[in-house]
Design an enzyme around this catalytic site. Structure first.
Site, mmCIF file in Angstrom:
data_model
loop_
_atom_site.group_PDB
_atom_site.id
_atom_site.type_symbol
_atom_site.label_atom_id
_atom_site.label_comp_id
_atom_site.label_asym_id
_atom_site.label_seq_id
_atom_site.Cartn_x
_atom_site.Cartn_y
_atom_site.Cartn_z
ATOM 1 N N CYS A 18 -49.219 42.527 -29.806
ATOM 2 C CA CYS A 18 -50.519 43.086 -29.056
ATOM 3 C C CYS A 18 -49.956 43.138 -27.544
ATOM 4 O O CYS A 18 -48.783 43.051 -27.200
ATOM 5 C CB CYS A 18 -51.741 42.634 -29.129
ATOM 6 S SG CYS A 18 -51.661 41.067 -28.380
ATOM 7 N N CYS A 21 -50.232 40.305 -25.500
ATOM 8 C CA CYS A 21 -48.794 39.458 -25.667
ATOM 9 C C CYS A 21 -47.833 39.629 -24.315
ATOM 10 O O CYS A 21 -47.055 39.009 -24.428
ATOM 11 C CB CYS A 21 -48.662 39.110 -27.016
ATOM 12 S SG CYS A 21 -50.260 38.892 -28.287
ATOM 13 N N ASP A 422 -35.398 80.134 -29.927
ATOM 14 C CA ASP A 422 -34.737 80.939 -29.217
ATOM 15 C C ASP A 422 -34.244 81.363 -30.855
ATOM 16 O O ASP A 422 -34.479 80.731 -31.481
ATOM 17 C CB ASP A 422 -33.310 79.632 -28.772
ATOM 18 C CG ASP A 422 -32.321 80.128 -28.152
ATOM 19 O OD1 ASP A 422 -32.261 81.104 -27.593
ATOM 20 O OD2 ASP A 422 -30.824 79.360 -28.987
#
Length: 827
Positions: A18, A21, A422
Site C-alpha cells: 500500500c 507501506c 495519421d
C-alpha cells in the site's frame, strides 16, 4: 556522480502493498549512499540506486528491514509455490497464527456466552478481571496480534498515522480498559482482512508476473565445441546468450530472445507480444520476438538483443513503471486520505472523551465506539482502489498488444472527445501497389508495365519498387529475352523530382510525372488510346482498373472496356479512332481516387499511364465506425499528403474532417487546435517517429506498429505493438472502463466509510462490522471490481467479441481497389 558509478538493485518486498507501506520504506532508505529509490507497492518491489563506495546491498536491505518489511532475494522471489519456495498464503506463519487466534476467539465466545458455568473468575488484578474467557481472548490477541503490533511500532517510529498504528493503539487500549473481547476481535478480524487484502493484491501482481514468464528461462544455442571445433547444441540460461549467437527453436517451443531468422521457415504465434491472434509466417530475414511460440518448423535465429533488452522485457519494465505512476484520481485520494484520517481519528478520541463525560454509560462502551471509528479511519480501501485498477488495466492491455506507459494515460484515454489519425502507415499500410495500367498508342498494358519495370529496377523510389513488384507478380519483370533484357538497359539517370530515364535497346525511355512529358513537348490533352491496331475503332486491347483482389481487369475490345465503365468518361472520338485527355480527365480522375500517376514513353511517343496507390488497411473503416460507437464524434485525418488524395482516403474510411498538406510542425499545431476545441482531450495515432511532435502535443499519443521499435516506444504515451488498427478502439474502450471502475471504487469506499463513521458514535456500528464492512469488505470489493478489467477483450471487425456491452460495429467496408497514395508525390 555518473550513471555508470551507480549500482542498481531490485528487491522483492512482498508485504509492501500500500502507499503507506511504500512511504515507510522510502523514509527508511534515506541513508548515506542511496542515490534514488523507486517503491512500487502494487508490485511489491523496490528499485534502489546506490553508491558502492559508500553503501552496499546489505545496507539497503537492512534499511528496508528496519522499516519492518522482510526482503526476498532474487533467488527466493523466483522460487515457485510447491517446489520449496514461498508457501501458499494460507500456509504462511501469519495465516496459521491468525487461524489459531480465531479458534481461541471462538472458544472465548462459547465459554462466555454459551457455557457461562465453565467461565470461572480466577482473580482480579487492577482493572482486569481474569476469567476463562478472558484468558482465551488474551491468547487470541497474543496469537494474531504481534504482526499488527510490530507494524504499528515501525509506523510510530516513522511518524506515520496509518492503519497499523491505529489498530495497535486500539488493541492495546482495549486491553488496558479490560475489554479483551474487543481486542481479540480486532486482532483476529484485522489480521484476516490483511491476509485477504494480500491475496487480492497478489492476484493483481500475478497478472504482471504472467507477462514476465512469457520468455523461457533457457535457450538452445549453437556454440563451438572446444574438443572437436564443430558447433554443438547447448542448453544455457537465456540471460547468458549474447547478441550475434544463434539459438534453435523447434516446433512448440517459445522463442527465447529477440532475433532474426537465419534458417528455416515457420508460423509464429506472436499474440503474447502484438496481440495478433493469427500466426505470422516467418522466413530467413524476418524478425521474431522473445515469448512468441514456434508452431511449425525448425528455426535458427540470430540473437539481436539480450534477455534484459528484449521487446517483452521492455514491455514488462514499462508496465511495471506504469503501475507505479500516480494518476489524477490517485493523487486526489492521497490528498483526501491525508485529511480524512486525522479528522476521523480526532472524532474517535472525541467520542471516547466527550461521550464518557457527558453521554452517559461506561468508559468501556464509549471506548468501543471510538475503537470502531479508529477502524473506519483507515483509508486503505479507497487508497488501493486506483493502483489495482491501473495494474489490472495496463496488464490486460499488454496481453492484447497495447502498451500503456502510465496510469495517467490509461485514465486520460478514456475521457477523450476527439481522435486524430495519421494517414500513411496508419490508415494505410504504407506499401504502394499498382492499381491501373492504361496503354496508349500501339502498346498493351503488359508491355507498358514491363517497360516501366525495366527502367525502375535501378530506382530506389517507392513508386518504382511498386511497379517492379507488380511486373514480377505478372511475370513481366523482363521480356521474353529473360535476364538479358535487364542488361539491355543502359545510361540510367534519375531525374530529381520528375522520374527516371534510360536507354532500352538503343532507344531512350522515360517513366515519370506528367510534367516531365509536358516538358518534352507532348500534347497530354489528346493522347490516343488503343491496342495493337489504332485504326480499329472497335478493337484493340485495353487493360485498366483493379479489383479488390488486386488483379488487372482486361477488356478484349474497346467497346467492352467502355461498357465496363473503365475509361468511358475520359474518351473522345478523333480522326485516328479514340483519344483521351490525360491532363483534364484521366489524371485528375485517378488522383481523385487517391492514386499517384506516372507516364511511360519515349522521346517521340507516349506508351501508357500507370497509377499506384497506398493500400487502405482493411480494418480502417471498421475502426472509424467503432470509434463513433464508443462516443468519439470527432475523428480527424492529419496528413502530409495532398488534399485530393487525403479526401479520397477519408471518404473510403468514413472520415469527414481531413487536414492535408501538413508538415510535422503543422500536424502538432493541428492537434493543439483540436485540444483547444474539445473538453476531454485528443488521442493522436501515428507512426511514433515522423509524427513525434503531434504525438507529444496530444493528450495521449499512440504509436502504431511499435513492436521492436525503441523510438516508437519512447515517443508515445501508448503503443499498438502490432500493425492492428482495431486495437485503438480497444484502448479507448478499456480506458473508459478503467476510469469508470476507479470512480466507482472511490465513490463506494467513501460512501460506505461515511455511513459507518456517522453511525459509530451512536453505537450502530460494532468493531466487527467496522472491520468486516469498512476495511476488509471494501478492500476486497474494490480489488475484485478492478480485476474485472482483465476480462475486457478487443472487439473484432466481425463483432464476435462483444463483451460486457462493448458492442460491435459493421463489417469492414469492401474497398474497390487500393486507395491512397504515399506522402506528397515527389520523384
Amino acid at each position: 556522480m555518473s550513471d555508470e558509478e551507480v549500482h542498481q538493485v531490485r528487491l522483492s518486498v512482498p508485504d509492501m502493498d500500500c502507499a503507506s507501506c511504500a512511504n515507510k520504506v522510502q523514509q527508511a532508505l534515506t541513508i548515506d549512499g542511496v542515490v534514488d529509490a523507486d517503491t512500487r507497492p502494487t508490485m511489491g518491489v523496490v528499485s534502489v540506486g546506490y553508491d558502492p563506495s559508500i553503501a552496499t546491498e546489505d545496507d539497503v536491505v537492512a534499511a528496508i528491514e528496519s522499516a519492518g518489511y522482510d526482503v526476498e532475494t532474487d533467488a527466493e522471489a523466483k522460487k515457485e509455490t510447491g517446489t520449496g519456495g514461498e508457501p501458499p498464503l494460507y500456509r504462511t506463519p501469519r495465516a496459521i497464527r491468525t487461524g489459531i487466534g480465531g479458534i481461541l476467539l471462538a472458544i472465548g465466545l462459547i465459554v462466555e456466552w454459551g457455557l457461562p458455568g465453565l467461565d470461572p473468575t480466577f482473580a482480579s488484578v487492577g482493572p482486569w478481571t481474569i476469567t476463562g474467557s478472558w484468558i482465551a481472548y488474551v491468547l487470541a490477541v497474543a496469537a494474531a496480534g504481534p504482526p499488527i503490533l510490530r507494524a504499528g511500532y515501525y509506523s510510530a517510529r516513522a511518524l506515520s498515522l496509518d492503519i497499523d498504528l491505529l489498530m495497535s493503539a486500539g488493541m492495546l487500549g482495549a486491553l488496558a480498559i479490560d475489554a479483551p473481547f474487543e481486542a481479540a476481535t480486532l486482532a483476529v478480524l484485522f489480521s484476516t482482512a490483511e491476509l485477504l487484502e494480500r491475496f487480492s493484491v497478489d492476484r493483481a501482481r500475478n497478472s504482471i508476473e504472467e507477462l514476465m514468464e512469457l520468455s523461457p528461462d533457457t535457450a538452445t544455442v549453437l556454440r563451438d565445441d572446444d574438443d572437436t571445433g564443430t558447433q554443438r547444441e547447448r542448453t544455457v540460461p537465456a540471460e547468458s546468450v549474447t547478441v550475434g549467437e544463434r539459438v534453435i527453436v523447434r516446433p512448440g517451443e517459445k522463442v527465447p530472445l529477440d532475433g532474426v531468422v537465419r534458417e528455416g521457415t515457420s508460423a509464429i504465434d506472436e499474440s503474447p507480444i502484438t496481440g495478433e491472434s493469427v500466426p505470422a509466417g516467418k522466413e530467413p530475414g524476418d524478425e521474431v520476438y522473445a515469448g512468441s511460440i514456434n508452431e511449425e518448423g525448425y528455426l535458427e535465429i540470430e540473437v539481436t538483443a539480450t534477455a534484459e533488452d528484449s521487446t517483452i522485457a521492455t514491455v514488462v519494465d514499462l508496465v511495471e513503471a506504469a503501475s507505479a505512476e500516480e494518476t489524477a484520481a490517485e493523487r486526489f485520494v492521497d490528498r483526501f486520505a491525508g485529511v480524512y484520517t486525522p479528522i476521523v481519528v480526532g472524532l474517535a478520541v472525541a467520542t471516547v472523551v466527550i461521550g464518557s463525560l457527558v453521554g452517559g454509560g461506561t468508559l468501556e462502551v464509549w471506548f468501543v465506539r471510538g475503537l470502531a471509528l479508529l477502524v473506519i479511519a483507515c483509508p486503505c480501501a479507497f487508497v488501493i482502489s486506483t493502483p489495482v485498477s491501473v495494474v489490472s488495466g495496463v496488464t490486460a492491455a499488454a496481453r492484447n498488444g497495447v502498451l500503456i506507459k502510465g496510469g495517467e494515460h490509461l485514465e486520460a484515454a478514456g475521457d477523450v472527445d476527439a481522435v486524430a489519425l495519421d494517414k500513411t502507415g496508419t490508415l494505410t499500410t504504407g506499401d504502394l501497389g499498382v492499381t491501373d495500367v492504361i496503354p496508349i498508342e500501339h502498346e498493351s498494358a503488359a508491355d507498358v508495365l514491363a517497360c516501366a519495370a525495366r527502367l525502375e529496377r535501378r530506382s530506389e523510389h517507392p513508386i518504382g519498387r511498386a511497379i517492379v513488384d507488380r511486373a514480377a507478380a505478372e511475370g513481366r519483370a523482363a521480356t521474353e529475352d529473360g535476364d538479358d533484357a535487364v542488361d539491355a538497359v543502359s545510361d540510367f539517370e534519375s531525374i530529381t523530382g520528375e522520374g527516371v530515364r534510360a536507354e532500352i535497346d538503343g532507344e531512350t525511355h522515360y517513366v515519370g510525372k506528367p510534367e516531365l512529358f509536358a516538358g518534352l513537348g507532348f500534347d497530354l490533352e489528346h493522347a490516343h488510346v488503343g491496342g495493337r491496331d489504332r485504326s480499329r475503332s472497335d478493337g484493340g486491347e485495353i487493360r485498366t482498373g483493379e479489383t479488390a483482389t488486386g488483379e488487372i481487369s482486361t477488356g478484349d475490345t474497346l467497346s467492352e472496356a467502355v461498357s465496363d465503365g473503365a475509361i468511358d468518361e475520359d474518351l473522345t472520338a478523333c480522326d485516328h479512332g479514340v483519344a483521351v485527355d490525360l491532363v483534364n480527365e484521366t489524371i485528375p480522375r485517378l488522383q481523385g481516387e487517391g492514386k499517384t500517376v506516372v507516364i511511360v514513353g519515349t522521346e517521340t511517343r507516349l506508351e501508357g499511364v500507370i497509377a499506384v496507390a497506398d493500400t487502405v488497411r482493411p480494418e480502417a473503416a471498421w475502426t472509424v465506425d467503432r470509434l463513433h460507437d464508443l462516443g468519439i464524434d470527432r475523428v480527424v485525418m492529419l496528413t502530409g499528403d495532398n488534399e485530393r488524395t487525403a479526401r479520397a482516403i477519408g471518404e473510403r474510411v468514413g472520415i469527414g474532417e481531413v487536414r492535408a498538406d501538413l508538415l510535422p510542425d503543422r500536424k502538432a499545431e493541428a492537434v493543439r487546435e483540436l485540444r483547444a476545441e474539445t473538453d476531454g482531450g485528443v488521442v493522436m495515432l501515428g507512426d511514433g517517429i515522423n509524427d513525434a511532435p503531434a504525438l507529444a502535443a496530444a493528450t495521449v499519443g499512440v504509436a502504431m506498429g511499435a513492436a521492436g521499435t525503441d523510438a516508437a516506444l519512447e515517443t508515445a504515451d501508448a503503443a499498438l505493438m502490432g500493425d492492428d488498427l482495431t486495437r485503438l478502439p480497444y484502448l479507448i474502450d478499456l480506458s473508459a472502463r478503467a476510469a469508470s471502475v476507479i470512480r466507482t471504487n472511490i465513490a463506494a469506499s467513501l460512501g460506505v466509510k461515511t455511513l459507518l463513521a456517522l453511525g459509530a458514535p451512536f453505537g450502530y456500528v460494532t468493531i466487527a462490522m467496522a472491520v468486516l464492512v469498512g476495511d476488509m469488505g471494501m478492500s476486497l470489493g474494490v480489488t475484485g471490481n478492478a480485476l474485472r478489467l482483465g476480462r475486457v477483450e478487443p472487439a473484432e471487425p466481425d463483432g464476435t467479441n462483444e463483451l460486457d456491452g462493448a458492442g460491435g460495429s459493421s463489417e469492414p467496408n469492401e474497398l474497390d481497389g487500393a486507395g491512397g497514395s504515399s506522402e506528397p508525390n515527389e520523384r
